[in-house]
Design an enzyme around this catalytic site. Structure first.
Site, PDB file in Angstrom:
ATOM      1  N   GLU B  75       0.836  -1.194   0.000  1.00 31.43           N
ATOM      2  CA  GLU B  75       0.000   0.000   0.000  1.00 31.43           C
ATOM      3  C   GLU B  75       0.870   1.242   0.000  1.00 31.43           C
ATOM      4  O   GLU B  75       0.547   2.246  -0.649  1.00 31.43           O
ATOM      5  CB  GLU B  75      -0.935  -0.016   1.207  1.00 31.43           C
ATOM      6  N   HIS B 144     -11.495  -5.988   8.323  1.00 31.88           N
ATOM      7  CA  HIS B 144     -12.308  -5.691   7.132  1.00 31.88           C
ATOM      8  C   HIS B 144     -13.516  -4.841   7.518  1.00 31.88           C
ATOM      9  O   HIS B 144     -14.571  -4.955   6.916  1.00 31.88           O
ATOM     10  CB  HIS B 144     -12.802  -6.970   6.451  1.00 31.88           C
TER      11      HIS B 144
HETATM   12  C1  LIG Z   1      -1.752  -4.984   4.287  1.00 31.08           C
HETATM   13  C2  LIG Z   1      -2.735  -5.801   3.535  1.00 31.08           C
HETATM   14  N1  LIG Z   1      -3.028  -5.492   2.255  1.00 31.08           N
HETATM   15  C3  LIG Z   1      -3.939  -6.203   1.564  1.00 31.08           C
HETATM   16  C4  LIG Z   1      -4.582  -7.251   2.133  1.00 31.08           C
HETATM   17  C5  LIG Z   1      -5.647  -8.029   1.362  1.00 31.08           C
HETATM   18  N2  LIG Z   1      -5.162  -9.358   1.016  1.00 31.08           N
HETATM   19  C6  LIG Z   1      -5.393 -10.414   1.823  1.00 31.08           C
HETATM   20  S1  LIG Z   1      -4.645 -11.783   1.301  1.00 31.08           S
HETATM   21  C7  LIG Z   1      -4.024 -11.022  -0.059  1.00 31.08           C
HETATM   22  C8  LIG Z   1      -3.161 -11.782  -1.019  1.00 31.08           C
HETATM   23  C9  LIG Z   1      -1.932 -12.317  -0.366  1.00 31.08           C
HETATM   24  O1  LIG Z   1      -1.252 -13.163  -1.235  1.00 31.08           O
HETATM   25  P1  LIG Z   1       0.042 -13.965  -0.812  1.00 31.08           P
HETATM   26  O2  LIG Z   1       0.913 -13.126   0.071  1.00 31.08           O
HETATM   27  O3  LIG Z   1       0.676 -14.489  -2.037  1.00 31.08           O
HETATM   28  O4  LIG Z   1      -0.485 -15.142   0.114  1.00 31.08           O
HETATM   29  P2  LIG Z   1      -1.484 -16.330  -0.227  1.00 31.08           P
HETATM   30  O5  LIG Z   1      -2.854 -15.811   0.035  1.00 31.08           O
HETATM   31  O6  LIG Z   1      -1.282 -16.725  -1.628  1.00 31.08           O
HETATM   32  O7  LIG Z   1      -1.170 -17.419   0.727  1.00 31.08           O
HETATM   33  C10 LIG Z   1      -4.410  -9.676  -0.083  1.00 31.08           C
HETATM   34  C11 LIG Z   1      -4.051  -8.703  -1.135  1.00 31.08           C
HETATM   35  C12 LIG Z   1      -4.247  -7.553   3.485  1.00 31.08           C
HETATM   36  N3  LIG Z   1      -4.816  -8.588   4.138  1.00 31.08           N
HETATM   37  N4  LIG Z   1      -3.322  -6.825   4.146  1.00 31.08           N
END
Ligand SMILES: Cc1ncc(C[n+]2csc(CCOP(=O)(O)OP(=O)(O)O)c2C)c(N)n1
Lengths: 427, 353
Positions: B75, B144
């Protein structure tokens, strides 16, 4: 004002600049093949000395440590030579995680909770590590390492109570489903905010080192989360203070709808992130539980002998949607999961055990049905304490507890106002 | 709703369509991407997928990956990059997937976007519009559900806009994108697909048939800094925004005997102070309602302003109905949410004074 800047260089005949925006190889409805993927043979990657300088094995960030070959044999220098009983326990922990995920996913679909996240296909990333760490090494997981808690023998019912936010939820109904906390299992409170656990794990490890303790820390995040600043802060601190910590990046190829290219995978590997920080870095077949075990054990030995941090990329595939809130069919080819070349971690360990003569199909089927029955019984018991939004829940006043150690006047007032409101509403 | 009617009347033959709030936001982005080739839309999952709430659905296909693109999950990076693109001359509209995830971007927002015009004496500006879903009511737990608007209204240099209807969402978003200052555009996610009146135990409603879901398909603006009088009344002024506008309106309607003037602020910074003072001078009473936590929230600022400017008109203490000063408690969401009962109780107390 006069300008002091030097005369511009003569204009060369440059083409116009172009912005590169990554694109995944396959989209919905397309054939997906991983034929071009470079997968080194099991056993082909050397194992450095525990105390080797990180600069001596940078190549290990660009390959894949693998132990189980295509026939399920364990081969090569990373073969951990575990006794069959331990292998069977690993298999069971992975199978239990999968059954648990399956039943809780369905519970969400049945409206018993608002949210769930599976770890289908990634069970080895947690369970291989949990078996290699000491039970009191501190783990700082992301939301997809339920396998750690399960491998550490944590109560399934307790996890379910949290998912339902019910009367028996130890976390008092305050946290989103699956954001567990289990201090007795040396399992840190999970945050919904990505990558925050990374520097925290480093800090815990630094404290352990500063106090002359023997315990180390380990942490996990997805490849998408490596873009967050917290990941890079963690690497800097880990390197500067040679913190006894294992930094795991679970590269499951997708971050919700964004393929790993949006985290930098088009140009390099995630293990290679460590090289710039001078951190020992390994890239590991994340669907090979023996490779995960061996790499973690090696990194743990390194940390325990004051040789500092290790970054481990666990190369795997997220075989399901991101969570109960998305439909992966909208952004990626359904063939990817089917054609994933590194197989299924449970099937691979099972094949290995059968090859050793230590397991067979009948025992496997019996284990699966026993686990399913056990999890269903746990579910029934948990639901007797309530499901989300229906019937039994935490006392409402619980909302005001734990904001601070001692409740200040304004929260006491607000608590009373809430109780009056409930009374006025006839609740 | 008055400018709704006036815009509808002004436009010769406006093409109207029924839109949800998500649809209206999508339409605003579509209109602006088409009108101004400096506009770019960026954020986590906003490209091919079209956003986790579908706000950007179809836009990448229409405008290409240079105008509508996915970003790495950072972000701080998203806002910093948007500021840089703005410095070049683009007009970025970054999305932060949930307002709860805006904190890693705090430095870029507070120390950079909000300060650029001032510290460079106008040489550089940050004409960015940061869209982000906020607020609770979806069992999203503490990460959320938050309403962090008060953090941003507190730091000088950022505008803060919060729509309550599809019609306002589109007109305000267009005005925000055209604004040359940084704007935080918080979208009440509980209103995305339908109005919500605070009765979590009743069937979900959708926007269909709602007058403010009639949205012009083309370009129109609602100026930032103008509040809307949702309901005129003589007994008490209720200041609110976002989801709470609907919760308040329904609570008042159900009470039946309270002639409340309901003001939807729509923009917190800059605030439509005249609309507020005019109304409180008329009613002599003021209730402030927001979902965000209480202490140091935007309601505290509103309360101070009303007290400073309308003191001699006041017949009862200015009162706040808010979320409690706790993190959003997942399973106890409905005891936390400032719903109809809390609003009714406060209104009775104010009117009895
Ligand atoms: C600071 C923050 N930004 C955005 C999100 C929303 N979000 C939750 S999971 C996710 C994707 C994460 O992907 P990854 O790190 O590859 O982990 P995976 O879910 O594939 O295990 C996002 C964008 C969040 N939880 N926290």
């Amino acid at each position: 004002m006069t300008s002091n800047s030097p005369a511009p260089p003569p204009i060369a005949n440059h083409p116009p600049l172009r912005l590169h925006v990554p694109e995944p190889r396959f989209r919905p409805g397309e054939e997906a093949s991983f034929d071009g993927l470079d997968i080194p043979a099991a056993g082909s990657v050397r194992q450095p000395e525990i105390g080797a300088a990180a600069a001596e094995f940078r190549d290990l960030a660009y390959t894949l440590v693998r132990v189980l070959d295509d026939e399920g044999r364990a081969v090569g220098p990373w073969h951990p030579h575990l006794e069959p009983e331990r292998l069977r326990r690993m298999l069971r922990a992975m199978a239990l995680t999968r059954v648990f995920d399956d039943i809780m996913f369905r519970a969400q679909r049945q409206g018993k909770t608002s949210f769930y996240m599976k770890s289908l296909g990634e069970e080895a990333a947690s369970i291989g590590a949990a078996f290699a760490l000491a039970g009191d090494d501190m783990v700082f997981p992301s939301y997809r390492q339920q396998g750690l808690l399960i491998a550490r023998g944590w109560s399934i019912q307790d996890m379910m109570n949290q998912i339902y936010g019910n009367r028996a939820d130890r976390l008092q109904g305050r946290q989103l489903p699956i954001m567990y906390s289990a201090k007795d299992a040396s399992f840190f409170s999970i945050s919904g905010n990505l990558a925050t656990q990374f520097p925290q794990a480093v800090g815990w490890a630094m404290a352990s080192a500063a106090r002359g303790d023997t315990r180390i820390a380990a942490t996990w995040c997805g490849e998408g989360s490596t873009a967050e600043g917290d990941f890079h802060s963690a690497c800097t601190f880990a390197s500067v203070y040679r913190a006894p910590v294992i930094l795991n990046v679970v590269n499951n190829q997708w971050a919700i709808s964004a393929f790993s290219g949006f985290a930098g995978a088009e140009e390099t590997t995630f293990a290679a992130r460590g090289i710039g920080y001078g951190i020992a870095s390994l890239r590991v077949d994340g669907n090979d539980v023996l490779a995960v075990f061996a790499a973690t054990q090696w990194a743990a030995d390194r940390a325990r002998t004051n040789h500092g941090p290790t970054l481990i990329e666990l190369f795997t595939y997220r075989a399901e949607g991101h969570s109960t809130s998305d439909d992966p069919g909208a952004y990626r080819s359904a063939q990817e999961a089917r054609n994933w070349p590194l197989g299924d971690p449970i099937a691979r360990l099972k094949q290995h055990l059968i090859g050793l003569g230590e397991w067979n199909e009948e025992r496997h089927a019996a284990m699966d049905s026993e686990l399913a029955a056990q999890v269903r019984a746990d579910q029934k018991a948990a639901e007797a304490n309530g499901i989300l939004g229906h019937g039994l829940h935490q006392p409402l006043e619980m909302m005001f507890e734990g904001v601070f150690e001692e409740m200040p006047w304004h929260l006491r007032e607000q608590r009373q106002a809430m109780l009056d409101e409930q009374k006025a509403a006839g609740l | 709703m008055s400018d709704h009617q006036s815009v509808l009347a002004q436009a010769q033959a406006p093409d109207l369509a029924e839109m949800t709030m998500i649809g209206a936001i999508n339409s605003a982005l579509d209109v602006m991407l088409a009108r101004d080739d400096a506009v770019v839309v960026m954020g986590e999952d906003v490209g091919f997928f079209g956003g986790v709430f579908r706000a950007t659905a179809g836009l990448q296909k229409r405008y290409g990956t240079h105008r509508v693109f996915d970003t790495p999950i950072t972000e701080c990076g998203i806002i910093g990059v948007a500021i840089g693109m703005g410095a070049y001359g683009l007009r970025p509209v970054p999305e932060i997937q949930f307002a709860d995830y805006i904190y890693p971007a705090l430095d870029q927002l507070v120390s950079e976007a909000a300060r650029l015009r001032y510290r460079s004496a106008g040489e550089f500006t940050a004409p960015i519009t940061v869209r982000s879903p906020f607020g609770g009511g979806i069992f999203g737990g503490q990460t959320h559900s938050q309403s962090p608007e008060g953090i941003f209204t507190h730091c000088s240099g950022i505008k803060t806009v919060i729509p309550a209807t599809p019609y306002d969402a589109k007109g305000l978003l267009i005005a925000a994108i055209e604004d040359n200052d940084p704007v935080l555009f918080f979208e009440p996610k509980r209103l995305y697909n339908g109005p919500f009146h605070g009765h979590y135990d009743r069937p979900v409603t959708n926007w269909s048939g709602h007058p403010s879901a009639q949205v012009p398909t083309g370009y129109y603006r609602i100026p930032l800094g103008s509040a809307a009088v949702w309901r005129e009344g003589m007994d008490v002024t209720i200041l609110c925004y976002g989801t709470m506008v609907h919760v308040v309106a329904d609570a008042v309607a159900e009470m039946g005997d309270v002639d409340a003037e309901i003001i939807d602020l729509r923009t917190l910074i800059p605030l439509d102070i005249d609309a507020i003072t005019r109304s409180v001078a008329k009613t002599g009473r003021c209730l402030i309602v927001h979902e965000a936590t209480r202490t140091g929230g935007f309601g505290a600022e509103l309360s101070a302003l009303v007290q400073e400017r309308c003191f001699l008109h006041l017949e009862a203490p200015v009162t706040r109905v808010t979320g409690f000063d706790t993190p959003y408690p997942y399973s106890l969401e409905w005891a936390y949410f400032p719903g109809p009962v809390r609003i009714r109780q406060a209104l009775r107390a104010i009117l009895d004074d």
